[in-house]
Scaffold this motif. Structure first.
Motif, short mmCIF file in Angstrom:
data_model
loop_
_atom_site.label_atom_id
_atom_site.label_comp_id
_atom_site.label_asym_id
_atom_site.label_seq_id
_atom_site.Cartn_x
_atom_site.Cartn_y
_atom_site.Cartn_z
N PHE A 85 0.85 -1.18 0.00
CA PHE A 85 0.00 0.00 0.00
C PHE A 85 0.89 1.24 0.00
N ILE A 86 0.45 2.28 -0.70
CA ILE A 86 1.24 3.50 -0.78
C ILE A 86 0.54 4.61 -0.01
N GLY A 87 1.33 5.56 0.50
CA GLY A 87 0.77 6.66 1.27
C GLY A 87 1.14 6.57 2.74
N SER A 88 1.01 7.68 3.44
CA SER A 88 1.39 7.75 4.85
C SER A 88 0.30 7.18 5.75
N ASP A 89 0.71 6.84 6.98
CA ASP A 89 -0.26 6.34 7.96
C ASP A 89 -1.35 7.37 8.21
N GLU A 90 -0.97 8.64 8.28
CA GLU A 90 -1.94 9.70 8.55
C GLU A 90 -2.98 9.80 7.44
N GLU A 91 -2.52 9.69 6.18
CA GLU A 91 -3.45 9.76 5.05
C GLU A 91 -4.43 8.59 5.07
#
Length: 659
Positions: A448-454
């Motif tokens: 999965f791509i993207g930050s934990d916050e997103e």
């Protein structure tokens, strides 16, 4: 005096002697097959400790039923190795409605083999063998299972074997365990590497099981590995439940869209074209067109703009979107053209991003909603291609909404109302929502791509909107797309089966990857949120589900032929042609059967073709300026005046009545 420990049994505290097992607590209830201890399923032989919270679990509980099925899979494996001495064990997990077990054998299993194995299983079950759990070291497990090469491979993969379907029932990241099947004398009759738990005795399996079929299956799901033989079975708490399940299967077979597609002349899959590639025949084409006209009009009503994109693209587009790194295995191989690699389109979203990016955008344009019937191509493995429900060429009623982050919740509400209204119009009113999120497992996070916050923000927006809808919400951890979480609508058909239909996905990744921006009210350049949604999911799959939901008897608005005129004699054909002409002027798809067949045969023919309205005309009808209705269930309504008949038919079509 023996030491005492305090445990909580179904929420009530109880003092019991140290060493008490779950079986001791529930010895008076023969229906209990396992215990839930501190939220985890355990064998009834599990010894309880201070503070444990214990609940009984029966086969009426879905988790308990899975344990029963897993235990039945072990009995099957024992029967196979008793019957086929050289058989090697693969994996044997419980699955929806049953179980399977894979074996390495010299020749494929035959129907006669399954009958013999069924009898061998019955003997094991009646013997009342007990399941005994043992903790072993890796070295001990290897020594005991030295003749089981596939088990040895799983031991070596401990902690990572779960990537193969069903492997998590064998080994995990913790301790290894072996389950012994003990005969009446207490001797080990058979053993298997397994995490458990299991029912305490094979007698609890009873007579609610049946072996269903065998098929080839690659070890650990990879075509690079040896091909094994898989036996599928089903198991239920009682024989009556088994019988009900088999009746459901028989009904599902009668409704099979592949069979009905041929009988009703709707579609076919010519070998000359290729696996998973459908052609729609004229009658199927009518239904397909009605579906397309409906959903196109509904999108326009809901504020979407219709766009179109090509079927093929340079590979760089899918590199930018992230699909080639994460999705390449399900895309067709590239074509080398003009010093570039071109791919058949597997998804529409990258091209919609290019439409958004084609000129400057202002916040005043948002939400910007784009929609198309996008033909996409996915290289599904031949083993999973299945009629219309799993194809290689499909049409998505695909939309993408570009919104500000503040607009995202409102847009998701808008889309959820849209998709549930669509399902209702097609007669699918029983559904629940599934929230697919990212897996938190360390070995899967890179998928999965993207930050934990997103991810947390996107997931929470979807969760809140789904909960507000009032529909049942079921978690699906790990089921998200690589670029963001999604809500999917899981609809139940007429016989209770669940199908994934519409999806709504929150995407914060692709706008960044494509550099999408809009001019905000304060003059700054900001990044939109992209929300993917497919209302049908795919037109082909939705079509297949509708065929099975209605068993081919489509409601009048969808039926390829909505009315057919049947004359009692040839003398009545001119009168029926006049009636048919008036119906056609009112927009009804109507035919007149002027064939040489006798009237009763014509009725049988059109009943089998599941035409909603048969209009029979004889001398009395002509004299009265009327027709006689015959319906699909065999009932009739005679002497209906022509104007009234036309009104009844057109009203049923207009209101999408479920006739």
């Amino acid at each position: 005096m023996s030491a005492q420990v305090t445990v909580s049994v179904s929420g009530s505290p109880r003092e019991v002697p140290a060493g008490t097992t779950a079986a001791d607590l529930f010895s008076d209830d023969r229906a209990v097959i396992v215990a839930r201890v501190n939220g985890e399923l355990r064998d009834l032989t599990h010894a309880l400790a201070e503070g444990d919270q214990v609940e009984p679990v029966t086969a009426e509980d879905p988790e308990g039923l899975a344990v029963l099925r897993h235990s039945t899979a072990h009995v099957l494996a024992q029967a196979v190795q008793a019957t086929f001495k050289d058989a090697k064990l693969g994996i044997g997990p419980p699955i929806r409605d049953g179980f399977y077990y894979d074996f390495d054998v010299e020749t494929p299993f035959t129907p006669e083999d399954l009958k013999a194995l069924d009898k061998a299983m019955q003997r094991i079950i009646k013997e009342g063998q007990t399941f005994q759990r043992r903790v072993v070291t890796d070295e001990e497990a290897r020594a005991e299972l030295a003749n089981e090469p596939y088990k040895l491979e799983l031991i070596g993969l401990k902690g990572g074997a779960g990537d193969a379907e069903g492997a998590d029932v064998e080994v995990g990241a913790g301790e290894l365990t072996i389950y012994d099947n003990l005969n009446r004398k207490g001797e080990v009759a058979w053993k298997d590497l397994c995490r458990g738990p299991h029912v305490p005795s094979t007698k609890l399996i009873g007579n609610g099981f049946q072996l269903m079929r065998s098929a080839a299956a690659y070890w650990r799901g990879s075509e690079k590995n040896p091909q094994l033989q898989r036996i599928y079975g089903t198991a239920w708490a009682t024989k009556d439940e088994l019988k009900a399940y088999l009746e459901r299967l028989a009904e599902a077979e009668r409704r099979d869209h592949r069979k009905l597609g041929t009988e009703l002349d709707l579609f076919s899959f010519p070998d000359e074209i290729g696996s998973g590639l459908v052609v729609f025949h004229p009658k199927g084409g009518v239904i397909k067109r009605v579906m397309e006209d409906y959903v196109r009009a509904r999108h326009i009503e809901e504020g979407f703009s219709y766009v179109g994109t090509p079927h093929i693209s340079k590979g760089q587009l899918f590199e930018t979107s992230g699909h080639l790194p994460h999705y390449a295995d399900t895309m067709f191989p590239p074509m080398d053209l003009e010093n570039s690699q071109y791919y058949l389109k597997a998804m529409n979203c990258p091209m919609h991003n290019l439409i958004f990016r084609s000129r400057g955008r202002s916040y005043r344009e948002l939400p910007l909603r784009l929609f198309e019937f996008g033909s996409v191509y996915r290289y599904e493995k031949s083993g999973v291609v299945h009629g219309l429900t799993r194809v290689r060429g499909l049409t998505q009623d695909d939309s993408h909404s570009y919104v500000t982050p503040e607009q995202a919740p409102g847009e998701i509400r808008h889309l959820l109302k849209f998709v549930t209204g669509l399902l209702s119009d097609f007669g699918l009113n029983d559904y629940y929502l599934e929230l697919s999120t990212r897996s938190d497992a360390p070995d899967k996070k890179d998928k999965f791509i993207g930050s934990d916050e997103e991810w947390e923000k996107a997931t929470e927006v979807l969760r809140q909107v789904a909960e507000e809808s009032g529909a049942e919400l079921v978690p699906d951890p790990g089921g998200a797309a690589f670029y963001g979480p999604k809500i999917s609508v899981q609809a139940k058909d007429a016989i209770g089966r669940t199908w994934q239909m519409s999806t709504i996905q929150y995407d914060f990744n692709m706008p960044s990857r494509f550099g999408l921006e809009f001019a905000a009210a304060d003059g700054t350049r900001q990044q939109p949120v992209m929300i993917h949604s497919a209302k049908f999911g795919s037109l082909e799959r939705f079509f297949g589900v509708l065929v099975e939901h209605y068993a081919g008897a489509f409601p009048p608005w969808l039926a390829p032929v909505q009315a057919v005129g049947i004359p009692v004699t040839d003398d009545h054909v001119p009168y029926l042609r006049d009636v048919a002409g008036r119906l056609a002027e009112a927009g009804v798809r109507v035919e007149v059967d002027d064939s040489d067949d006798r009237m009763p045969k014509k009725i049988r023919t059109h009943t089998k073709q599941k035409v909603p309205f048969m209009l029979i005309v004889g001398d009395d009808d002509v004299a009265k300026g009327a027709v006689s209705f015959r319906f699909r269930d065999g009932s009739q309504d005679n002497g209906v005046p022509i104007e009234q008949a036309i009104e009844r038919i057109t009203e049923a079509i207009r209101t999408r009545a479920q006739v």
